[in-house]
Scaffold this active site. Structure first.
Site, PDB file in Angstrom:
ATOM      1  N   ASP A 288       0.278  -7.478   1.584  1.00 25.18           N
ATOM      2  CA  ASP A 288       0.664  -6.064   1.690  1.00 25.18           C
ATOM      3  C   ASP A 288       2.172  -5.878   1.786  1.00 25.18           C
ATOM      4  O   ASP A 288       2.672  -5.184   2.669  1.00 25.18           O
ATOM      5  CB  ASP A 288      -0.042  -5.409   2.879  1.00 25.18           C
ATOM      6  CG  ASP A 288      -0.142  -3.888   2.713  1.00 25.18           C
ATOM      7  OD1 ASP A 288       0.383  -3.371   1.712  1.00 25.18           O
ATOM      8  OD2 ASP A 288      -0.732  -3.234   3.599  1.00 25.18           O
TER       9      ASP A 288
ATOM     10  N   HIS B 101       0.816  -1.216   0.000  1.00 22.63           N
ATOM     11  CA  HIS B 101       0.000   0.000   0.000  1.00 22.63           C
ATOM     12  C   HIS B 101       0.849   1.265   0.000  1.00 22.63           C
ATOM     13  O   HIS B 101       0.336   2.365  -0.242  1.00 22.63           O
ATOM     14  CB  HIS B 101      -1.004   0.000   1.169  1.00 22.63           C
ATOM     15  CG  HIS B 101      -0.446   0.339   2.507  1.00 22.63           C
ATOM     16  ND1 HIS B 101      -0.143  -0.603   3.466  1.00 22.63           N
ATOM     17  CD2 HIS B 101      -0.154   1.534   3.078  1.00 22.63           C
ATOM     18  CE1 HIS B 101       0.294  -0.011   4.556  1.00 22.63           C
ATOM     19  NE2 HIS B 101       0.303   1.284   4.349  1.00 22.63           N
TER      20      HIS B 101
ATOM     21  N   SER C  42       4.443   2.968   7.889  1.00 27.24           N
ATOM     22  CA  SER C  42       4.116   1.768   7.120  1.00 27.24           C
ATOM     23  C   SER C  42       5.281   1.356   6.218  1.00 27.24           C
ATOM     24  O   SER C  42       5.839   2.184   5.491  1.00 27.24           O
ATOM     25  CB  SER C  42       2.888   2.019   6.242  1.00 27.24           C
ATOM     26  OG  SER C  42       1.746   2.186   7.027  1.00 27.24           O
TER      27      SER C  42
END
Length: 422
Positions: A308, A278, A378
């Site tokens: 992911d 992402h 992230s």
């Protein structure tokens, strides 16, 4: 609470104009054979999300007619342009067709507030109506009765099938439907359109790819995408392994820019950087900013949206890389996270916490920790006291803008496995 917009064909979606309207040619559509879904108990629960009609304002779609002989009296022209039709009727029609053939559905059109059953859905289905034709007749119009009607309709729907497990659209398909009624009924114009939509839905259920996607309950659909000719095994001939001093770690942690935002990543070999899918998105390339401010362009050579994770290859030799430890950490293990929370100016931010638990979601393991992370972290590394990466930052629970100390990390072993890193 969801606002439902009633689909009233004559009054809200079209305008009546002129006289002696031009009738639309209603294309007959073959009803494809639909078999009951096998192993329906283990199939993916499906939720109908919405249907969108997108036609040009004023576009001619058919004629309205009057009298026992249904003589054309005026044109039906599209009124709304692009309009969301999240109506009870369409949702119920969709669910009824799926349940006839043993497809598992969720969603309660009678729910006045948030529907608690929707969290169970693994597949979301939405449709875009690109073509709509209708001829509607009011046999009793001469007596002022415009409620009773009959007619014919055709529509073409472009479907998008979204997999929650894959976090992406996994299938696109177009189907058609048509219907003709010979006897008038209350709001018969609505009925012919809904019946045409029913046929388009049945023809979706006959699509082999759709059936394959739905049949794989609890499993992701997309495989790892690896760019042909770009993939390579880990090489550490030029780079040096990271030690156990937190002061050194930022030199192998990067900020990744792709699309409109940023995230973090970390070096695992001479020229390979690991991050989240992402963060990299579906981009072919990404800008990688080192802790010394130097920016280089990297190619996204492998990605897996379900887990992911993504792998970036740069045309440069990185000075240091992280060693990895594939065994899951024990609860209570001290861990550190490095990344670029909130803003790129905060790159190389180091936080410390413990492993709170090992969780499982959709058959995928996650490391839970209270270590402080924010958006922008992230894709960054979770590191043990020996300087080994054991996980990748992926998500955290935030309520009213405040982190709850419930943050989640992908085990490094899972990332290596799905990305086929040797």
């Amino acid at each position: 609470m969801k606002n439902y917009i009633k689909f009233v064909l004559v009054l809200t979606l079209i305008t009546l104009s002129g006289c002696m309207g031009t009738s639309a040619i209603i294309k007959p559509v073959e009803d494809l054979k639909v078999d009951n879904l096998k192993n329906s108990e283990t199939s993916k629960p499906i939720q109908f999300q919405k249907i969108v009609v997108k036609l040009k304002r004023g576009e001619h779609i058919g004629a309205w007619k009057a009298g026992f002989l249904c003589v054309p009296n005026g044109d039906l022209n599209w009124k709304g342009g692009k309009l969301n039709i999240d109506s009870d009727e369409f949702t119920e029609t969709f669910k009824e067709e799926l349940e006839k053939y043993s497809f598992k559905t969720v969603g309660d059109t009678n729910a006045l507030f948030e529907d608690p059953s929707t969290w169970k859905s693994e597949i979301l289905v939405a449709g875009l109506v690109k073509e709509l034709k209708a001829n509607i007749c009011y046999p009793m119009a001469g007596f002022g009765n415009f409620n009773n009607s009959k007619g014919e309709a055709f529509l073409k729907v472009d479907w998008q099938i979204y997999s929650k497990l894959d976090r992406s659209v996994v299938h696109n398909v177009s189907t058609e439907g048509s219907f003709t009624s010979t006897s008038a009924s209350d709001n018969g114009g609505d009925t012919v359109v809904l019946n045409a939509f029913s046929q388009a839905t049945r023809n979706l259920l006959a699509d082999d790819k759709f059936r394959e996607v739905v049949s794989r309950g609890g499993q992701s659909v997309k495989e790892t995408e690896i760019k042909k000719g770009d993939y390579s095994s880990i090489s550490t001939k030029k780079s040096k392994p990271m030690g156990n001093s937190p002061k050194e770690w930022s030199s192998a942690v990067v900020t990744v820019f792709a699309g409109g935002g940023h995230g973090s990543g970390f070096v695992i070999s001479d020229n390979l950087i690991l991050t989240n899918h992402h963060v990299a998105g579906n981009a072919n390339s990404a800008t990688v900013k080192l802790d010394n401010g130097i920016e280089i362009i990297g190619k996204v050579i492998a990605s897996n949206s379900a887990r992911d994770v993504a792998l970036i290859k740069v045309d440069a030799s990185m000075p240091k890389y992280f060693k990895t430890k594939k065994e899951l950490p024990s609860v209570g293990t001290e861990v550190y996270v490095v990344g670029s929370p909130l803003d790129e100016s905060l790159s190389s931010t180091l936080t410390k916490g413990i492993v709170s638990a090992i969780r499982e979601e959709n058959k995928l393991k996650l490391i839970q920790s209270d270590v402080n992370v924010r958006p922008g972290n992230s894709g960054g590394p979770m590191i043990n006291k020996d300087g080994e990466v054991i996980g990748i930052t992926v998500s955290g629970i935030v309520i009213n803008g405040q982190s709850q100390g419930l943050n989640f990390f992908i085990p490094i072993s899972d990332a290596f496995k799905v990305l086929k890193i040797d």
